[in-house]
Motif scaffolding. Structure first.
Motif, PDB file in Angstrom:
ATOM      1  N   GLY A   1       1.473  -8.195  -6.416  1.00 36.24           N
ATOM      2  CA  GLY A   1       2.214  -8.871  -5.510  1.00 36.24           C
ATOM      3  C   GLY A   1       3.696  -8.953  -5.383  1.00 36.24           C
ATOM      4  N   SER A   2       4.048  -7.653  -5.683  1.00 36.27           N
ATOM      5  CA  SER A   2       5.505  -7.351  -5.472  1.00 36.27           C
ATOM      6  C   SER A   2       5.928  -7.148  -4.152  1.00 36.27           C
ATOM      7  CB  SER A   2       5.795  -5.896  -6.209  1.00 36.27           C
ATOM      8  OG  SER A   2       5.179  -4.688  -5.532  1.00 36.27           O
ATOM      9  N   THR A   3       5.183  -6.778  -3.231  1.00 31.19           N
ATOM     10  CA  THR A   3       5.710  -6.770  -1.587  1.00 31.19           C
ATOM     11  C   THR A   3       5.380  -8.124  -1.070  1.00 31.19           C
ATOM     12  OG1 THR A   3       3.338  -6.096  -0.928  1.00 31.19           O
ATOM     13  CG2 THR A   3       4.565  -4.323  -1.785  1.00 31.19           C
ATOM     14  N   GLY A   4       6.372  -8.293   0.227  1.00 28.78           N
ATOM     15  CA  GLY A   4       6.298  -9.324   0.916  1.00 28.78           C
ATOM     16  C   GLY A   4       7.021 -10.677   0.305  1.00 28.78           C
ATOM     17  N   ARG A   5       7.867 -10.325  -0.708  1.00 25.62           N
ATOM     18  CA  ARG A   5       8.449 -11.561  -1.247  1.00 25.62           C
ATOM     19  C   ARG A   5       9.989 -11.591  -0.389  1.00 25.62           C
ATOM     20  NH1 ARG A   5       8.160 -10.106  -7.478  1.00 25.62           N
ATOM     21  NH2 ARG A   5       6.252 -11.070  -8.075  1.00 25.62           N
TER      22      ARG A   5
ATOM     23  N   ASP B   1       8.031  10.310  -7.428  1.00 27.85           N
ATOM     24  CA  ASP B   1       8.884   9.362  -7.009  1.00 27.85           C
ATOM     25  C   ASP B   1       8.030   8.707  -5.807  1.00 27.85           C
ATOM     26  OD1 ASP B   1      10.553   9.143  -9.147  1.00 27.85           O
ATOM     27  OD2 ASP B   1      12.071  10.300  -8.167  1.00 27.85           O
ATOM     28  N   THR B   2       8.049   7.403  -5.680  1.00 24.04           N
ATOM     29  CA  THR B   2       7.529   6.786  -4.493  1.00 24.04           C
ATOM     30  C   THR B   2       8.663   5.341  -4.267  1.00 24.04           C
ATOM     31  OG1 THR B   2       6.154   5.091  -5.592  1.00 24.04           O
ATOM     32  CG2 THR B   2       5.128   7.384  -4.980  1.00 24.04           C
ATOM     33  N   VAL B   3       8.432   5.159  -2.947  1.00 21.73           N
ATOM     34  CA  VAL B   3       9.127   3.806  -2.587  1.00 21.73           C
ATOM     35  C   VAL B   3       8.704   2.655  -3.392  1.00 21.73           C
ATOM     36  CG1 VAL B   3       9.733   2.151  -0.675  1.00 21.73           C
ATOM     37  CG2 VAL B   3       9.516   4.706  -0.365  1.00 21.73           C
ATOM     38  N   ARG B   4       7.421   2.498  -3.602  1.00 24.35           N
ATOM     39  CA  ARG B   4       6.902   1.380  -4.549  1.00 24.35           C
ATOM     40  C   ARG B   4       7.233   1.524  -5.996  1.00 24.35           C
ATOM     41  NH1 ARG B   4       2.506  -2.308  -4.877  1.00 24.35           N
ATOM     42  NH2 ARG B   4       1.606  -1.639  -2.822  1.00 24.35           N
TER      43      ARG B   4
END
Ligand SMILES: O=c1ccn([C@H]2C[C@H](O)[C@@H](COP(=O)(O)OP(=O)(O)OP(=O)(O)O)O2)c(=O)[nH]1
Length: 148
Positions: A143-147, A134-137
């Motif tokens: 482009g899933s981050t910074g939205r 498991d990971t946080v991501r």
């Protein structure tokens, strides 16, 4: 900075040995080697000879990158984006130059066409498993981050 000896063979007596343009240049310039100039029609690709074969040490690879000037000013860059020269390859180093510009471009013998970066790599020993850790991501990507 690591420097070591690398064997290189001229397949054509007119071939130019790759050279570094400055003290800390990462890429050695690769030079075209042919009997006649080669014209690359707009939007097309031509394989350009270097007249060289190389013996890259095991554990290293040669990466063939575009030269910024040639790519940005004349639109000439490797069709494969980055060429990989394997350590066990003994054939001629070729550069598949693609003409991204809208005019035909002519390459002269002796012209610098790309640059060769020699770099270490690691290989993976792939194991098939049912679950990955498991990971946080998680599965987020593209482009899933910074939205907001
Ligand atoms: O820009 C390039 C890319 C590759 N090569 C040579 C060196 C490399 O070791 C060999 C094979 O390249 P690659 O593995 O990328 O080609 P492939 O399409 O996967 O073919 P192969 O089945 O021969 O590996 O071709 C070049 O001379 N220039």
């Amino acid at each position: 900075m690591t420097t070591f000896d690398i064997n290189i063979k001229k397949l054509n007596e007119n071939a130019t040995i790759p050279s570094y343009g400055s003290e800390f240049a990462a890429g050695a310039d690769l030079y075209a080697c042919m009997e006649e100039p080669v014209t690359i029609v707009a939007g097309e690709t031509q394989f350009i000879h270097t007249g060289l074969a190389i013996e890259i040490p095991a554990g290293y690879a040669g990466l063939v990158y575009a030269r910024s000037g040639l790519a940005c000013k004349r639109g000439l860059a490797p069709a494969n984006k980055v060429g990989v020269i394997d350590a066990d390859y003994r054939g001629e180093i070729m550069v598949a130059l693609h003409n991204h510009s809208n005019v035909d471009q002519t390459i002269e013998s002796g012209e610098r066409i790309a640059q060769l970066v020699i770099t270490p790599y690691i290989t993976g020993c792939f194991h098939t498993v049912d679950e990955l850790s498991d990971t946080v991501r998680g599965e987020g990507g593209f482009g899933s981050t910074g939205r907001k």
